[in-house]
Design a protein around this motif. Structure first.
Motif, mmCIF file in Angstrom:
data_model
loop_
_atom_site.group_PDB
_atom_site.id
_atom_site.type_symbol
_atom_site.label_atom_id
_atom_site.label_comp_id
_atom_site.label_asym_id
_atom_site.label_seq_id
_atom_site.Cartn_x
_atom_site.Cartn_y
_atom_site.Cartn_z
ATOM 1 N N ALA A 1 7.680 7.247 -4.287
ATOM 2 C CA ALA A 1 7.349 7.450 -2.874
ATOM 3 C C ALA A 1 5.867 7.141 -2.661
ATOM 4 O O ALA A 1 5.124 6.893 -3.616
ATOM 5 C CB ALA A 1 7.678 8.876 -2.456
ATOM 6 N N MET A 2 5.461 7.168 -1.415
ATOM 7 C CA MET A 2 4.111 6.739 -1.061
ATOM 8 C C MET A 2 3.016 7.540 -1.762
ATOM 9 O O MET A 2 1.914 7.042 -1.971
ATOM 10 C CB MET A 2 3.928 6.818 0.463
ATOM 11 C CG MET A 2 4.806 5.806 1.198
ATOM 12 S SD MET A 2 4.732 5.999 2.989
ATOM 13 C CE MET A 2 5.931 4.743 3.505
ATOM 14 N N HIS A 3 3.345 8.786 -2.111
ATOM 15 C CA HIS A 3 2.301 9.581 -2.774
ATOM 16 C C HIS A 3 1.916 9.011 -4.148
ATOM 17 O O HIS A 3 0.849 9.321 -4.654
ATOM 18 C CB HIS A 3 2.691 11.075 -2.851
ATOM 19 C CG HIS A 3 3.991 11.353 -3.534
ATOM 20 N ND1 HIS A 3 4.872 12.322 -3.091
ATOM 21 C CD2 HIS A 3 4.584 10.804 -4.625
ATOM 22 C CE1 HIS A 3 5.926 12.360 -3.883
ATOM 23 N NE2 HIS A 3 5.768 11.452 -4.808
ATOM 24 N N TRP A 4 2.791 8.174 -4.728
ATOM 25 C CA TRP A 4 2.429 7.498 -5.990
ATOM 26 C C TRP A 4 1.134 6.715 -5.793
ATOM 27 O O TRP A 4 0.230 6.754 -6.625
ATOM 28 C CB TRP A 4 3.549 6.538 -6.420
ATOM 29 C CG TRP A 4 3.345 5.877 -7.775
ATOM 30 C CD1 TRP A 4 3.811 6.307 -8.981
ATOM 31 C CD2 TRP A 4 2.626 4.647 -8.049
ATOM 32 N NE1 TRP A 4 3.439 5.436 -9.988
ATOM 33 C CE2 TRP A 4 2.711 4.415 -9.446
ATOM 34 C CE3 TRP A 4 1.938 3.736 -7.274
ATOM 35 C CZ2 TRP A 4 2.126 3.304 -10.068
ATOM 36 C CZ3 TRP A 4 1.346 2.626 -7.880
ATOM 37 C CH2 TRP A 4 1.444 2.425 -9.265
ATOM 38 N N TYR A 5 1.072 6.019 -4.664
ATOM 39 C CA TYR A 5 -0.127 5.212 -4.406
ATOM 40 C C TYR A 5 -1.353 6.108 -4.224
ATOM 41 O O TYR A 5 -2.426 5.839 -4.785
ATOM 42 C CB TYR A 5 0.090 4.327 -3.176
ATOM 43 C CG TYR A 5 -1.075 3.402 -2.886
ATOM 44 C CD1 TYR A 5 -1.622 2.602 -3.887
ATOM 45 C CD2 TYR A 5 -1.632 3.319 -1.617
ATOM 46 C CE1 TYR A 5 -2.684 1.741 -3.620
ATOM 47 C CE2 TYR A 5 -2.689 2.463 -1.345
ATOM 48 C CZ TYR A 5 -3.218 1.682 -2.355
ATOM 49 O OH TYR A 5 -4.268 0.846 -2.103
#
Lengths: 136, 98, 119, 136, 119, 98
Positions: free
Chosen positions: C99-103
């Motif tokens: 999900a975006m929190h990986w980035y």
């Protein structure tokens, strides 16, 4: 590094393309990033709208009914509910004749935050204070 | 703030570069942004080249367009991908793609 | 050496912004930097396996595999990818899905961040 | 309708995005459309470059070596080899300081056609005479 | 009634130019016009089957299936599609695959043509 | 030539509309093009509205943006998708998307 500040700046209007929407959802994801970080580490985005980026924020968006997608208005409410700082450039709102009270809020959902309409100088400051900047 | 900005278009739709202030500003011209370094409009060089003395253009993106390194404005330094990595890590502390 | 976190939104085929991201990552990895790449938006189409490399089009698969082999970490936005009809088993081996929190987590660790917008 | 004229107008530079390249390959495909048409039916495209569209045509492009893709220059040679009319706006070449002899040709490959550098008025005429127009 | 040939280049998810093309085709078909749609460039990603329709993203699959059911003819550029790693068996049923001349042939037959550019 | 032109951006990167001539020119504002009909820049209405008397704006694309039909400049006719189909077939013989 404990906290990392990120300035996310949206310069394009919402809806036609996807990037200006993804800026918002990427900012919101700060809320769950802790599962991938060590204790005490945080990421703090400031979500800023400048130029044509201020156009797509106005209240009363009819995206779900007309196009079957979540509206930017609804995304903006979510940013407030998760306590994100949202800065909207006052000079640009003035330029486009958009009143401050056209900005969405999430008061009725119990949000403590509201959209902050600020001079560009404040957004410049957010960019300076940030560890990293992202322009959408 | 030392800010390195990538410019990838000739005709810019945002005025962000006119508004942003940085103690050290670098402009890295890539893709269609290379025309700022190579091409005059009605005989006039791009106003972008007046914004800072730290101007760079990506050699590959000049050459793919049939332009030559000799066409590049003297104020602009011709760099490759490896140079850009060094610029990002050594000369600027933040980078932006406008 | 440093850590570079690249975010890439524009799509792959014939979109040379994607090519720029690949070549920059490659140059950084060659210099010994640790590089992670996040795909969102149209760029997530690049993780589909079995892209046919025609001469008229740049390809996503070849440079991605080369970067993965060099130790570059690559992750695609799961929501963006499945919205395009690409499921994990259809994607290039070695690409992470998250999900975006990986980035944001990679941004937290990074010395330098480059977010490449555009459609 | 026997012949259908199509004006295809490229207004964006080559390479960054895909559309301005696809304009060229779509025009070239007129060569094989007869397999889908009745006898005596033809499609005749005129491929026109205006505005920033004229930027990406110059000779000496190094796309295969640098990025592993066919160059626009090579595509332009193909348009000439298949006898397409290619019009490039003279005012725009002048505006950007691009000499006419920077335009690719396919003489050495035996093409009869060359790129025609013409005033915008000629492109306007091509648009008027066309049954359909497409802007890329 | 008339014949409308739409060419669409921009991609599907979250790209509302694609949505415009779908809705225009739908309105034209509802009025009894005969409509054909040609996908090239990023729009060819829209023919991948099994797109997950998330609320945050517009989807390509649902409107395409609805249009096909209404008799709208839809064709994807084969080269653009395989370059993106999507093979014919993975694509939405009822979508045609062909080369660029398919579009020119539909343009030949059309009363009105709308070519929607953009990436 | 009766030419119907779709405009989908507020900030146009091409000057094609300034150069093209048509006996009858129609401008159909869609997507971010609708701001030409609804939004003044520094108090001034878009110069696009001076180019022709045949101006249309897509209602759905106004409403999705939180704008109201009442915000639309009086010179511009509010239309839906079905109206656009009729415009294309009945009022113009060629259509362009700029």
């Amino acid at each position: 590094m404990g906290d990392v500040k990120v300035a996310m700046i949206v310069q394009k209007p919402q809806y036609k393309g996807e990037t200006s929407r993804l800026a918002i959802t990427h900012a919101i994801s700060y809320q769950t990033v802790e599962i991938l970080l060590e204790d005490g580490e945080t990421v703090t985005p400031k979500l800023c709208f400048i130029g044509e980026g201020v156009l797509g924020l106005q209240k009363g968006q009819n995206a779900m009914e007309l196009y079957g997608i979540t509206s930017t208005e609804s995304h903006m409410k979510n940013t407030l509910l998760v306590d994100l700082d949202v800065l909207v450039c006052k000079e640009d709102l003035d330029k486009y004749g958009i009143p401050e009270d056209a900005m969405p809020n999430a008061d009725e959902m119990g949000a403590d935050k509201t959209i902050q309409v600020v001079p560009f100088a404040e957004i410049q400051k957010a960019i300076e204070e940030a560890n990293h900047v992202m322009f959408f | 703030m030392k800010l390195g900005v990538f410019v990838s278009d000739f005709n810019l739709t945002v005025d962000t570069l006119d508004r942003l202030k940085a103690e050290k500003l670098g402009i890295i011209l890539v893709q269609n942004g290379v025309y700022h370094a190579t091409t005059k409009v009605s005989g006039k060089a791009s106003s972008l080249l007046d914004k800072t003395q730290n101007l760079y253009v990506l050699s590959d993106d000049v050459q793919i367009r049939g332009l030559k390194v000799e066409d590049v404005d003297k104020r602009v330094k011709v760099v490759n991908y490896s140079d850009i990595v060094d610029l990002m890590f050594n000369d600027y502390d933040k980078t932006a793609w406008l | 050496m440093g850590k570079l976190a690249i975010g890439c939104f524009p799509g792959l085929v014939g979109n040379m912004t994607f090519d720029f991201a690949m070549k920059l990552a490659d140059a950084a990895a060659d210099k010994g930097h640790s590089v992670s790449i996040w795909f969102s938006g149209n760029a997530t189409g690049s993780v589909k396996a079995h892209q046919k490399h025609l001469k008229d089009y740049s390809t996503g698969e070849k440079p991605l595999l080369a970067l993965i082999a060099k130790g570059v970490e690559i992750c695609t936005c799961e929501a963006c990818t499945v919205a395009r009809g690409v499921q994990k088993p259809e994607s290039i081996e070695g690409v992470q899905w998250n999900a975006m929190h990986w980035y944001l987590a990679r941004v937290h660790a990074a010395d330098r961040v480059l977010l490449i917008g555009g459609e």
